[in-house]
Motif scaffolding. Sequence first.
Motif, PDB file in Angstrom:
ATOM      1  N   TRP A   1       0.828  -1.199   0.000  1.00  0.00           N
ATOM      2  CA  TRP A   1       0.000   0.000   0.000  1.00  0.00           C
ATOM      3  C   TRP A   1       0.871   1.261   0.000  1.00  0.00           C
ATOM      4  O   TRP A   1       0.636   2.198  -0.756  1.00  0.00           O
ATOM      5  CB  TRP A   1      -0.949   0.007   1.201  1.00  0.00           C
ATOM      6  CG  TRP A   1      -1.836   1.202   1.150  1.00  0.00           C
ATOM      7  CD1 TRP A   1      -1.607   2.426   1.713  1.00  0.00           C
ATOM      8  CD2 TRP A   1      -3.067   1.309   0.445  1.00  0.00           C
ATOM      9  NE1 TRP A   1      -2.619   3.281   1.390  1.00  0.00           N
ATOM     10  CE2 TRP A   1      -3.536   2.618   0.617  1.00  0.00           C
ATOM     11  CE3 TRP A   1      -3.828   0.413  -0.331  1.00  0.00           C
ATOM     12  CZ2 TRP A   1      -4.725   3.068   0.061  1.00  0.00           C
ATOM     13  CZ3 TRP A   1      -5.014   0.857  -0.883  1.00  0.00           C
ATOM     14  CH2 TRP A   1      -5.458   2.162  -0.690  1.00  0.00           C
ATOM     15  N   ARG A   2       1.899   1.230   0.834  1.00  0.00           N
ATOM     16  CA  ARG A   2       2.717   2.432   0.983  1.00  0.00           C
ATOM     17  C   ARG A   2       3.526   2.744  -0.274  1.00  0.00           C
ATOM     18  O   ARG A   2       3.695   3.901  -0.620  1.00  0.00           O
ATOM     19  CB  ARG A   2       3.683   2.261   2.152  1.00  0.00           C
ATOM     20  CG  ARG A   2       2.971   2.294   3.485  1.00  0.00           C
ATOM     21  CD  ARG A   2       4.002   2.506   4.584  1.00  0.00           C
ATOM     22  NE  ARG A   2       3.457   2.135   5.874  1.00  0.00           N
ATOM     23  CZ  ARG A   2       4.196   1.692   6.880  1.00  0.00           C
ATOM     24  NH1 ARG A   2       5.505   1.546   6.728  1.00  0.00           N
ATOM     25  NH2 ARG A   2       3.626   1.388   8.022  1.00  0.00           N
ATOM     26  N   ILE A   3       4.046   1.717  -0.931  1.00  0.00           N
ATOM     27  CA  ILE A   3       4.891   2.016  -2.089  1.00  0.00           C
ATOM     28  C   ILE A   3       4.133   1.793  -3.401  1.00  0.00           C
ATOM     29  O   ILE A   3       4.729   1.802  -4.471  1.00  0.00           O
ATOM     30  CB  ILE A   3       6.224   1.227  -2.075  1.00  0.00           C
ATOM     31  CG1 ILE A   3       5.971  -0.279  -2.227  1.00  0.00           C
ATOM     32  CG2 ILE A   3       7.017   1.492  -0.795  1.00  0.00           C
ATOM     33  CD1 ILE A   3       7.264  -1.081  -2.349  1.00  0.00           C
ATOM     34  N   LYS A   4       2.826   1.582  -3.276  1.00  0.00           N
ATOM     35  CA  LYS A   4       1.976   1.402  -4.460  1.00  0.00           C
ATOM     36  C   LYS A   4       2.535   0.320  -5.394  1.00  0.00           C
ATOM     37  O   LYS A   4       2.882   0.567  -6.554  1.00  0.00           O
ATOM     38  CB  LYS A   4       1.828   2.729  -5.228  1.00  0.00           C
ATOM     39  CG  LYS A   4       1.164   3.840  -4.407  1.00  0.00           C
ATOM     40  CD  LYS A   4      -0.348   3.742  -4.520  1.00  0.00           C
ATOM     41  CE  LYS A   4      -1.075   4.749  -3.643  1.00  0.00           C
ATOM     42  NZ  LYS A   4      -1.471   4.210  -2.333  1.00  0.00           N
ATOM     43  N   ALA A   5       2.654  -0.861  -4.829  1.00  0.00           N
ATOM     44  CA  ALA A   5       3.164  -1.999  -5.594  1.00  0.00           C
ATOM     45  C   ALA A   5       2.118  -3.112  -5.581  1.00  0.00           C
ATOM     46  O   ALA A   5       1.319  -3.189  -4.662  1.00  0.00           O
ATOM     47  CB  ALA A   5       4.464  -2.494  -4.961  1.00  0.00           C
ATOM     48  N   PRO A   6       2.106  -3.973  -6.603  1.00  0.00           N
ATOM     49  CA  PRO A   6       1.148  -5.075  -6.591  1.00  0.00           C
ATOM     50  C   PRO A   6       1.525  -6.092  -5.516  1.00  0.00           C
ATOM     51  O   PRO A   6       2.711  -6.336  -5.285  1.00  0.00           O
ATOM     52  CB  PRO A   6       1.280  -5.689  -7.985  1.00  0.00           C
ATOM     53  CG  PRO A   6       2.630  -5.288  -8.473  1.00  0.00           C
ATOM     54  CD  PRO A   6       2.953  -3.974  -7.817  1.00  0.00           C
ATOM     55  N   CYS A   7       0.514  -6.641  -4.858  1.00  0.00           N
ATOM     56  CA  CYS A   7       0.739  -7.583  -3.758  1.00  0.00           C
ATOM     57  C   CYS A   7       0.062  -8.900  -4.116  1.00  0.00           C
ATOM     58  O   CYS A   7      -1.147  -8.939  -4.322  1.00  0.00           O
ATOM     59  CB  CYS A   7       0.144  -6.983  -2.487  1.00  0.00           C
ATOM     60  SG  CYS A   7       0.350  -8.005  -1.039  1.00  0.00           S
ATOM     61  N   ILE A   8       0.843  -9.954  -4.235  1.00  0.00           N
ATOM     62  CA  ILE A   8       0.289 -11.253  -4.609  1.00  0.00           C
ATOM     63  C   ILE A   8       0.704 -12.260  -3.541  1.00  0.00           C
ATOM     64  O   ILE A   8       1.890 -12.433  -3.267  1.00  0.00           O
ATOM     65  CB  ILE A   8       0.801 -11.690  -6.000  1.00  0.00           C
ATOM     66  CG1 ILE A   8       0.457 -10.604  -7.030  1.00  0.00           C
ATOM     67  CG2 ILE A   8       0.185 -13.007  -6.427  1.00  0.00           C
ATOM     68  CD1 ILE A   8       1.535 -10.290  -7.987  1.00  0.00           C
ATOM     69  N   THR A   9      -0.283 -12.907  -2.942  1.00  0.00           N
ATOM     70  CA  THR A   9       0.005 -13.779  -1.802  1.00  0.00           C
ATOM     71  C   THR A   9      -0.157 -15.249  -2.175  1.00  0.00           C
ATOM     72  O   THR A   9      -0.813 -15.585  -3.149  1.00  0.00           O
ATOM     73  CB  THR A   9      -0.922 -13.468  -0.614  1.00  0.00           C
ATOM     74  OG1 THR A   9      -2.276 -13.572  -1.060  1.00  0.00           O
ATOM     75  CG2 THR A   9      -0.674 -12.070  -0.072  1.00  0.00           C
ATOM     76  N   ALA A  10       0.454 -16.092  -1.343  1.00  0.00           N
ATOM     77  CA  ALA A  10       0.336 -17.554  -1.469  1.00  0.00           C
ATOM     78  C   ALA A  10       0.782 -18.039  -2.849  1.00  0.00           C
ATOM     79  O   ALA A  10       0.150 -18.888  -3.456  1.00  0.00           O
ATOM     80  CB  ALA A  10      -1.097 -18.006  -1.165  1.00  0.00           C
ATOM     81  N   VAL A  11       1.909 -17.497  -3.297  1.00  0.00           N
ATOM     82  CA  VAL A  11       2.426 -17.839  -4.628  1.00  0.00           C
ATOM     83  C   VAL A  11       3.046 -19.233  -4.606  1.00  0.00           C
ATOM     84  O   VAL A  11       3.806 -19.571  -3.701  1.00  0.00           O
ATOM     85  CB  VAL A  11       3.487 -16.792  -5.038  1.00  0.00           C
ATOM     86  CG1 VAL A  11       4.240 -17.222  -6.287  1.00  0.00           C
ATOM     87  CG2 VAL A  11       2.823 -15.437  -5.227  1.00  0.00           C
ATOM     88  N   ASP A  12       2.694 -20.062  -5.614  1.00  0.00           N
ATOM     89  CA  ASP A  12       3.338 -21.377  -5.672  1.00  0.00           C
ATOM     90  C   ASP A  12       4.015 -21.663  -7.004  1.00  0.00           C
ATOM     91  O   ASP A  12       4.501 -22.769  -7.227  1.00  0.00           O
ATOM     92  CB  ASP A  12       2.387 -22.500  -5.239  1.00  0.00           C
ATOM     93  CG  ASP A  12       1.164 -22.615  -6.107  1.00  0.00           C
ATOM     94  OD1 ASP A  12       1.207 -22.202  -7.261  1.00  0.00           O
ATOM     95  OD2 ASP A  12       0.150 -23.142  -5.609  1.00  0.00           O
ATOM     96  N   ALA A  13       4.083 -20.683  -7.896  1.00  0.00           N
ATOM     97  CA  ALA A  13       4.912 -20.814  -9.106  1.00  0.00           C
ATOM     98  C   ALA A  13       5.162 -19.426  -9.669  1.00  0.00           C
ATOM     99  O   ALA A  13       4.297 -18.545  -9.557  1.00  0.00           O
ATOM    100  CB  ALA A  13       4.220 -21.687 -10.146  1.00  0.00           C
ATOM    101  N   ILE A  14       6.348 -19.243 -10.217  1.00  0.00           N
ATOM    102  CA  ILE A  14       6.717 -17.951 -10.810  1.00  0.00           C
ATOM    103  C   ILE A  14       7.324 -18.212 -12.179  1.00  0.00           C
ATOM    104  O   ILE A  14       8.204 -19.069 -12.311  1.00  0.00           O
ATOM    105  CB  ILE A  14       7.780 -17.220  -9.939  1.00  0.00           C
ATOM    106  CG1 ILE A  14       7.294 -17.072  -8.509  1.00  0.00           C
ATOM    107  CG2 ILE A  14       8.123 -15.846 -10.534  1.00  0.00           C
ATOM    108  CD1 ILE A  14       8.353 -16.529  -7.543  1.00  0.00           C
ATOM    109  N   PHE A  15       6.851 -17.540 -13.207  1.00  0.00           N
ATOM    110  CA  PHE A  15       7.452 -17.691 -14.540  1.00  0.00           C
ATOM    111  C   PHE A  15       7.209 -16.415 -15.330  1.00  0.00           C
ATOM    112  O   PHE A  15       6.599 -15.480 -14.829  1.00  0.00           O
ATOM    113  CB  PHE A  15       6.882 -18.930 -15.245  1.00  0.00           C
ATOM    114  CG  PHE A  15       5.385 -19.028 -15.242  1.00  0.00           C
ATOM    115  CD1 PHE A  15       4.652 -18.669 -16.361  1.00  0.00           C
ATOM    116  CD2 PHE A  15       4.697 -19.478 -14.109  1.00  0.00           C
ATOM    117  CE1 PHE A  15       3.265 -18.769 -16.369  1.00  0.00           C
ATOM    118  CE2 PHE A  15       3.305 -19.571 -14.104  1.00  0.00           C
ATOM    119  CZ  PHE A  15       2.587 -19.213 -15.249  1.00  0.00           C
ATOM    120  N   LYS A  16       7.739 -16.386 -16.542  1.00  0.00           N
ATOM    121  CA  LYS A  16       7.546 -15.212 -17.400  1.00  0.00           C
ATOM    122  C   LYS A  16       6.568 -15.567 -18.496  1.00  0.00           C
ATOM    123  O   LYS A  16       6.592 -16.680 -19.013  1.00  0.00           O
ATOM    124  CB  LYS A  16       8.889 -14.794 -18.022  1.00  0.00           C
ATOM    125  CG  LYS A  16       9.850 -14.110 -17.057  1.00  0.00           C
ATOM    126  CD  LYS A  16       9.868 -12.594 -17.272  1.00  0.00           C
ATOM    127  CE  LYS A  16      10.757 -11.870 -16.273  1.00  0.00           C
ATOM    128  NZ  LYS A  16      12.189 -12.122 -16.503  1.00  0.00           N
TER     129      LYS A  16
END
Lengths: 260, 339
Positions: B117-132
């Motif tokens: 909230w403070r830095i106006k960034a996206p917040c995504i929780t409970a992540v179980d995979a990251i890719f492009k």
Amino acid sequence: MAFSILVCIKAVPDLASGGELILAGRWIDETAIGWCMNHYDTHALEAALAIKDATPDVRVDALSAGPDRVRDTIRRAVAMGADAGIHLAMNAGGRLSPAIIAMAISSYVRTRNYDLILTGVMSEDDMHGVTGPLIAAALDRPCAAAAVEILPDMSDRSLAATCEMEGGMAEIVRLPCPALVTVQTGRRIPRYPSLSNTLRSRRQLIEQVVPAPIADHMPIAETRRVAFPQRTSACRFIEGTVIEKADTLLRLFNDNGWLK
Amino acid sequence: MFKKTNNPGTVLIVGETIDGRLSAGSRDLAKQARSIAEQIGGEPVGVLIGHKIEQAAQSWSKAAGISVIVLDHAQGRYPNPPMTASGVEALADECSPLAVCFPHSMRACQAAATLAWRIKAPCITAVDAIFKENGHFALNRAILGGKLCETVSTGNTPMILTIMPGIFSRSASPDGPDRSLSVETRLVTDADQRFIPQAVNSQSHTDQALERAQVVVAAGRGLGGPEHRDLLDAAAAMFKSAAVGGSRGACDQGWLPHTRQIGETGRTVSPALYLACGISGAPQHLAGMRESRTIVAVNTDPKAAICNAAHYAVIEDLTVFLPTLRERYDKMTIKGETV
Ligand SMILES: Cc1cc2nc3c(=O)[nH]c(=O)nc-3n(C[C@H](O)[C@H](O)[C@H](O)COP(=O)(O)OP(=O)(O)OC[C@H]3O[C@@H](n4cnc5c(N)ncnc54)[C@H](O)[C@@H]3O)c2cc1C
Ligand SMILES: Nc1ncnc2c1ncn2[C@@H]1O[C@H](COP(=O)(O)O)[C@@H](O)[C@H]1O
């Protein structure tokens, strides 16, 4: 002096009602399922009603943001004992992000002065676990997460919250009001609607508020798709009659030497 | 600490301590740190928050194979989300990270949300995979109690993430040449005076039955009521060494004592056999039993998430199946019949 509590409740797909989860676009077919109050929110509402029962001059409002269908859930909250219901009318045509919801709820709260805001610790459908803390951040209020017990102290308008950490550990924190607490399920079972409150909920007007358009907001992550998860372990579904299934399992247990 | 030259970007890995010790979630995050940073395409830098935590920081740094910045404040003895958010905000200012990764605990979610909230960034929780995907970051997370998986994407950095336990772990020790790891301490000056810690209850369990048992017979809300508790005990009694436990759903209802709750906020077990009866398999439950050697699910719903974690599944009503199982067992032992 009066003390007012706002409970944020979300209507979520009722998976126990037997409806089918059918994928549709980037979400599910909302017409194929029933809706109910988010389980954690029933506990948040119960926590608020327990404070109201124990303390004179406490008012409990229940608010839900979303399309018209959330009004049934708000009515349910009034039937459980909330004094008033508020519908923040937001049409998503899909899902609303926690940031958008937090902005809408926080701007509504700025027009009323609630001493305490309660949310559930998590919504059962989206499972973000952040909407409460985001509302607190937007309003710059102190916040305690995953509370299983809330004890307000009216003498100095503060509260003590017992908050779960991990592995059975809990911490008691004190917050001055106005504050926000996210509520975790606990041993207190949420009450059923009483007959008199149910009748009242049918008559009572549910206030509708259209949130002001949101100008500048935090970037949100966009849902690309939803899917049934891939099976990670090759799960073997045991087939046959009930007896055959039992025998298959017993053989497995026996072969491993687990049985007496 | 933040390398300026040819730096592809920093990935901050933020850990919590509880009274000087690493939280379970943070210990787990250490094992995942380097793979997470690799998925994101940045250099991992650890951030550990607490009070007098030099020792914890050293071992966390070693376990993760990354350098660590300690943020120290007397009010950080227990996880203090507003303080964490302030401390990490200052670091993010300094290094403009690609991502800030927290463990997926509720305290960390609170810190993540406050920071986002403070830095106006996206917040995504409970992540179980990251890719492009199409030049953007894409992340997978479970929704609807694990019944569905959603893919979200964002082009904004830093991303504020909370990471599910055990997903990106590497069994091998950090590869590559021996890195010289540094631990640097900074004092946090600013703490939110409105979040006042009072006391901590850490019930030390004398009940160690769950940890000791070779077989755990566990029940969830699918048990239906306390009147079916006997079914569990009867099933457990078939085994040489068994204990009865349950999901939070079952324990909240009072069908089982809270000391027998298994999962993120309960006990962690890894028996030879975990028999999950009427448990849906929510991520928070899996966190406490996914290491079990053999998992057998008994559930009326073939689409329940538990079936994705289980080795065997029996699609039956447990109130029918468990008594049948017991009857067949009795028959087998009394008559010496082989099944
Ligand atoms: C911060 C946080 C921490 C949490 N910590 C934990 C934790 O430590 N442990 C934990 O367990 N949960 C925890 N939870 C809760 C978790 O998210 C789930 O809500 C919970 O695990 C659900 O319990 P359940 O599977 O028993 O119930 P449900 O999700 O209601 O599932 C019941 C299952 O029983 C099946 N069923 C119904 N009837 C029958 C029948 N007759 N025969 C066979 N099957 C039947 C259904 O198909 C369903 O799959 C936590 C949640 C949060 C937000
Ligand atoms: N649309 C909504 N209307 C009212 N409250 C909501 C809404 N969405 C989320 N909340 C509240 O925020 C909590 C956490 O939701 P989430 O961040 O989605 O896990 C819920 O338990 C609710 O109390």
